[in-house]
Design a protein around this motif. Structure first.
Motif, PDB file in Angstrom:
ATOM      1  N   VAL A 344       0.952  -1.074   0.016  1.00 31.65           N
ATOM      2  CA  VAL A 344      -0.028  -0.261   0.119  1.00 31.65           C
ATOM      3  C   VAL A 344       0.900   1.244   0.066  1.00 31.65           C
ATOM      4  CG1 VAL A 344      -1.776   1.385   1.416  1.00 31.65           C
ATOM      5  CG2 VAL A 344      -1.626  -1.128   1.227  1.00 31.65           C
ATOM      6  N   ASP A 345       0.585   2.421  -0.778  1.00 31.68           N
ATOM      7  CA  ASP A 345       1.250   3.641  -0.717  1.00 31.68           C
ATOM      8  C   ASP A 345       0.799   4.207   0.288  1.00 31.68           C
ATOM      9  OD1 ASP A 345       2.469   5.793  -1.416  1.00 31.68           O
ATOM     10  OD2 ASP A 345       1.408   6.511  -3.166  1.00 31.68           O
ATOM     11  N   VAL A 346       1.319   4.261   1.477  1.00 32.02           N
ATOM     12  CA  VAL A 346       1.009   4.906   2.775  1.00 32.02           C
ATOM     13  C   VAL A 346       1.182   6.359   2.666  1.00 32.02           C
ATOM     14  CG1 VAL A 346       1.484   2.654   3.937  1.00 32.02           C
ATOM     15  CG2 VAL A 346       3.310   4.413   3.666  1.00 32.02           C
ATOM     16  N   THR A 347       1.567   6.638   1.834  1.00 24.22           N
ATOM     17  CA  THR A 347       2.028   8.304   1.866  1.00 24.22           C
ATOM     18  C   THR A 347       0.367   8.984   1.443  1.00 24.22           C
ATOM     19  OG1 THR A 347       2.341   8.432  -0.584  1.00 24.22           O
ATOM     20  CG2 THR A 347       4.156   8.492   1.109  1.00 24.22           C
ATOM     21  N   THR A 348      -0.417   8.102   0.911  1.00 24.96           N
ATOM     22  CA  THR A 348      -1.898   8.645   0.678  1.00 24.96           C
ATOM     23  C   THR A 348      -2.994   8.288   1.841  1.00 24.96           C
ATOM     24  OG1 THR A 348      -2.621   6.413  -0.221  1.00 24.96           O
ATOM     25  CG2 THR A 348      -1.431   8.200  -1.666  1.00 24.96           C
ATOM     26  N   VAL A 349      -2.375   7.685   2.891  1.00 25.12           N
ATOM     27  CA  VAL A 349      -3.340   7.457   3.871  1.00 25.12           C
ATOM     28  C   VAL A 349      -3.379   8.483   4.932  1.00 25.12           C
ATOM     29  CG1 VAL A 349      -3.854   5.905   5.819  1.00 25.12           C
ATOM     30  CG2 VAL A 349      -2.894   4.855   3.615  1.00 25.12           C
ATOM     31  N   CYS A 350      -4.461   8.896   5.227  1.00 21.56           N
ATOM     32  CA  CYS A 350      -4.803  10.059   6.250  1.00 21.56           C
ATOM     33  C   CYS A 350      -6.282   9.789   6.939  1.00 21.56           C
ATOM     34  CB  CYS A 350      -4.854  11.397   5.320  1.00 21.56           C
ATOM     35  SG  CYS A 350      -5.088  12.784   6.638  1.00 21.56           S
ATOM     36  N   HIS A 351      -6.078  10.183   8.222  1.00 25.18           N
ATOM     37  CA  HIS A 351      -7.196   9.975   9.072  1.00 25.18           C
ATOM     38  C   HIS A 351      -7.272  11.184   9.954  1.00 25.18           C
ATOM     39  CE1 HIS A 351     -10.507   7.399  10.902  1.00 25.18           C
ATOM     40  NE2 HIS A 351      -9.938   7.597  11.901  1.00 25.18           N
ATOM     41  N   LEU A 352      -8.743  11.516  10.137  1.00 23.58           N
ATOM     42  CA  LEU A 352      -8.897  12.803  11.212  1.00 23.58           C
ATOM     43  C   LEU A 352      -9.135  12.343  12.442  1.00 23.58           C
ATOM     44  CD1 LEU A 352     -10.826  15.030   8.432  1.00 23.58           C
ATOM     45  CD2 LEU A 352      -8.325  15.078   8.854  1.00 23.58           C
ATOM     46  N   GLY A 353      -9.275  11.138  12.871  1.00 18.51           N
ATOM     47  CA  GLY A 353      -9.515  10.907  14.172  1.00 18.51           C
ATOM     48  C   GLY A 353      -8.259  10.450  14.905  1.00 18.51           C
ATOM     49  N   ARG A 354      -8.437   9.927  16.122  1.00 10.97           N
ATOM     50  CA  ARG A 354      -7.358   9.306  16.888  1.00 10.97           C
ATOM     51  C   ARG A 354      -6.695   8.143  16.378  1.00 10.97           C
ATOM     52  NH1 ARG A 354      -5.007  11.679  21.345  1.00 10.97           N
ATOM     53  NH2 ARG A 354      -5.968  13.420  22.302  1.00 10.97           N
ATOM     54  N   SER A 355      -7.799   7.138  15.890  1.00 13.22           N
ATOM     55  CA  SER A 355      -7.254   5.861  15.651  1.00 13.22           C
ATOM     56  C   SER A 355      -6.235   5.955  14.319  1.00 13.22           C
ATOM     57  CB  SER A 355      -8.417   5.027  15.342  1.00 13.22           C
ATOM     58  OG  SER A 355      -9.422   5.518  13.987  1.00 13.22           O
ATOM     59  N   ILE A 356      -5.510   4.829  14.235  1.00  9.90           N
ATOM     60  CA  ILE A 356      -4.631   4.802  13.270  1.00  9.90           C
ATOM     61  C   ILE A 356      -4.733   3.775  12.135  1.00  9.90           C
ATOM     62  CG2 ILE A 356      -1.934   4.726  12.762  1.00  9.90           C
ATOM     63  CD1 ILE A 356      -2.676   7.170  14.384  1.00  9.90           C
ATOM     64  N   PRO A 357      -5.252   3.879  10.953  1.00 11.23           N
ATOM     65  CA  PRO A 357      -5.529   2.854   9.969  1.00 11.23           C
ATOM     66  C   PRO A 357      -4.200   1.710  10.048  1.00 11.23           C
ATOM     67  CG  PRO A 357      -5.606   4.848   9.188  1.00 11.23           C
ATOM     68  CD  PRO A 357      -5.111   5.346  10.270  1.00 11.23           C
ATOM     69  N   ALA A 358      -4.488   0.497   9.700  1.00  7.12           N
ATOM     70  CA  ALA A 358      -3.554  -0.551   9.993  1.00  7.12           C
ATOM     71  C   ALA A 358      -2.165  -0.482   8.743  1.00  7.12           C
ATOM     72  CB  ALA A 358      -4.093  -1.774   9.520  1.00  7.12           C
ATOM     73  N   ALA A 359      -2.454  -0.095   7.609  1.00  9.35           N
ATOM     74  CA  ALA A 359      -1.390   0.131   6.592  1.00  9.35           C
ATOM     75  C   ALA A 359      -0.494   1.501   7.228  1.00  9.35           C
ATOM     76  CB  ALA A 359      -2.113   0.489   5.336  1.00  9.35           C
ATOM     77  N   LEU A 360      -1.185   2.439   7.778  1.00  7.90           N
ATOM     78  CA  LEU A 360      -0.342   3.687   8.181  1.00  7.90           C
ATOM     79  C   LEU A 360       0.385   3.213   9.391  1.00  7.90           C
ATOM     80  CD1 LEU A 360       0.427   6.562   8.280  1.00  7.90           C
ATOM     81  CD2 LEU A 360      -1.644   6.982   9.409  1.00  7.90           C
ATOM     82  N   ASN A 361      -0.013   2.244  10.313  1.00 10.84           N
ATOM     83  CA  ASN A 361       0.462   1.990  11.634  1.00 10.84           C
ATOM     84  C   ASN A 361       1.968   1.186  11.187  1.00 10.84           C
ATOM     85  OD1 ASN A 361       0.718   1.703  14.479  1.00 10.84           O
ATOM     86  ND2 ASN A 361       0.126  -0.266  14.174  1.00 10.84           N
ATOM     87  N   THR A 362       1.575   0.376  10.354  1.00 14.89           N
ATOM     88  CA  THR A 362       2.558  -0.382   9.821  1.00 14.89           C
ATOM     89  C   THR A 362       3.734   0.188   9.407  1.00 14.89           C
ATOM     90  OG1 THR A 362       1.087  -2.304   9.405  1.00 14.89           O
ATOM     91  CG2 THR A 362       3.352  -2.385   8.406  1.00 14.89           C
ATOM     92  N   ALA A 363       3.681   1.301   8.445  1.00 12.84           N
ATOM     93  CA  ALA A 363       4.370   2.095   7.844  1.00 12.84           C
ATOM     94  C   ALA A 363       5.178   2.859   8.845  1.00 12.84           C
ATOM     95  CB  ALA A 363       3.937   3.115   6.813  1.00 12.84           C
TER      96      ALA A 363
END
Length: 490
Positions: A344-363
């Motif tokens: 996954v291209d994690v540079t495109t992952v963004c979330h406005l809440g406190r929780s961290i998406p799985a791909a972003l957390n792995t990166a």
């Protein structure tokens, strides 16, 4: 103090060196100078900066003396001089002279024996650039991968101890054949252990040694359960050390008492009361969450080939290298996050809440393998910090806005005014002009009870402040020109 003079020389120089070797009498005189200085040393007369300079000088003298002791002790054992006094071994003799445990004396003699085969380590050790512990680490790695000796010696100057240890582990993994890697893993497996004892205060103590992949699974489950205990304590406005929550999590995982499942951080007082009322060994609390996930980092070519080449890695961040064959087994168990060159291209992952998406957390784990503050090598129990724009100011949960900090530096940044600037590879940690005094944390027995008017007002005030900050919109980033902080390789 009397030192005998070596025959044929004015001192103890080794053959092949140029220049006049130092005389033992000069060494004795230098030691007497140090002894005289320490005897009359009054630390209060020195400024903090001057005392720091003295510490550096004493540390260098300590490393030089340790090198001399190691070389001289190795010569005593090689000449069997220790046998004249009736000692059963060289290590026992050395322990009687230094007052240290026999096990530590064994390590000193092993290092002395290995220096002959590693001239780069020997030179750095004699010059005082390497401590005995660091020299032993590099020598053991160089014995497995001789081609990395120079690189490891050079890196030891600026690495923290944990960073040097990790580099040595990678060098060993890189220098082993597939067969040697399997044999090393099997040796760890045969030597696995779990020991318990009671210390002098009556506390129960535990020590374990496990294979890296098994230990990583245990550490992941322990961290997950420890975080739930932390969240429960934070809800109750209780503040304790992270190690305390980890201890509670370990007991819960092993005994099943007080085990917290997902979403059980609120209303946990009832869980505790139920746990204490149940007989020992009875599982209480809600059902545990899913199986722990192991984070695995491996080069795609190595995974396909089944072996490591120069510069390739197959490791569990925060734990250490694992054989590629074992990595494939972990993939078959479907219990790991895999970081490879494709994904996954994690540079495109963004979330406005406190929780961290799985791909972003792995990166994020892949990018920040330890606390990002320069000089800090803590790799476990890290906080995910909104470092550029805080969450209270509307900062997004994106890779560019997140960094992993240890609990100490997270507290220093959040509550004492310390600033984090830069980005990966160029982090800067800057103290405030006037640091705030550390706040006193509430004792568990002196906290504000849940449900009281004071507690409700505090919670409402914090919620109102967060809503107002979000409505105001994000503020200017600390470093607006920072480039993208994470890219995937093809």
């Amino acid at each position: 103090m009397t030192l005998a003079t070596a025959k044929g020389t004015a001192g103890g120089g080794r053959s092949g060196t140029t220049g006049a070797p130092a005389a033992p009498k000069a060494l004795a005189a230098a030691i007497e100078v140090i002894a005289s200085f320490v005897a009359g040393f009054e630390p209060a007369r020195y400024s903090g900066a001057d005392a720091g300079s003295l510490v550096e000088a004493f540390a260098r003298a300590e490393r030089l003396c340790a090198a001399g002791k190691t070389l001289a002790a190795t010569r005593v054992v090689d000449s069997h001089t220790h046998e004249h006094a009736g000692h059963r071994s060289g290590a026992e003799w050395l322990a009687s002279v230094t007052g240290e445990p026999v096990g530590r004396a064994v390590d000193v003699l092993k290092l002395g024996e290995s220096l002959e085969h590693h001239p780069g380590v020997d030179e750095a050790f004699r010059s005082g650039r390497l401590s005995p512990t660091r020299a032993a680490l590099v020598a053991r790695a160089a014995s497995v991968n001789p081609g990395r000796e120079e690189d490891l010696v050079d890196g030891a100057r600026g690495d923290t101890f944990r960073q040097l240890r990790d580099r040595c582990l990678r060098a060993k993994a890189e220098g082993r054949s597939d067969r040697d890697a399997r044999a090393a893993y099997a040796a760890i497996q045969r030597g696995r252990r779990c020991r318990t004892w009671t210390d002098e205060d009556g506390a129960f103590c535990l020590d374990a040694r496990l294979c890296p992949d098994t230990g990583a699974a245990l550490a992941s489950a322990l961290a997950d359960q420890s975080n739930r205990h932390f969240e429960r304590a934070r809800t109750a406005e209780v503040h304790e050390a992270n190690e305390a929550y980890a201890a509670d999590a370990l007991v819960a995982l092993v005994t099943g008492q007080g085990l917290l499942g997902p979403g059980t951080t609120r209303g946990s007082d009832q869980t505790d009361q139920t746990s204490s009322a149940q007989p020992a060994g009875h599982r209480t609390g809600r059902a545990p969450g899913p199986k722990a996930t192991v984070h695995l980092r491996v080069d795609l070519d190595a995974l396909r080939r089944g072996s490591l080449d120069h510069g390739e890695v197959c490791e569990i961040p925060g734990v250490g290298p694992v054989p590629v064959e074992r990595a494939r087994d972990l993939l078959g168990d479907a219990l790991c996050d895999l970081v490879i060159t494709n994904g996954v291209d994690v540079t495109t992952v963004c979330h406005l809440g406190r929780s961290i998406p799985a791909a972003l957390n792995t990166a994020l784990i892949e990018r920040d393998r330890c606390c990002v503050v320069p000089g800090c090598d803590v790799a476990l129990g890290l906080e995910r910090d909104h470092w550029a724009i805080s969450f209270a100011q509307g900062g997004p949960a994106s890779l560019e806005n997140l960094a992993r900090l240890c609990s100490h530096h997270h507290y220093e940044r959040t509550h004492r005014g310390f600033q984090l600037h830069g980005g990966p590879g160029r982090w800067r940690w800057e103290p405030p002009a006037t640091p705030k005094a550390p706040a006193r944390r509430k004792h568990p027995d002196k906290r504000t009870p849940k449900g009281t008017t004071t507690a409700r007002k505090t919670t409402a005030r914090k919620a109102t402040a967060r809503k107002a900050a979000r409505k105001a919109g994000p503020t200017q980033r600390t470093d607006p020109d920072d480039p993208t902080l994470f890219t995937t390789r093809e």
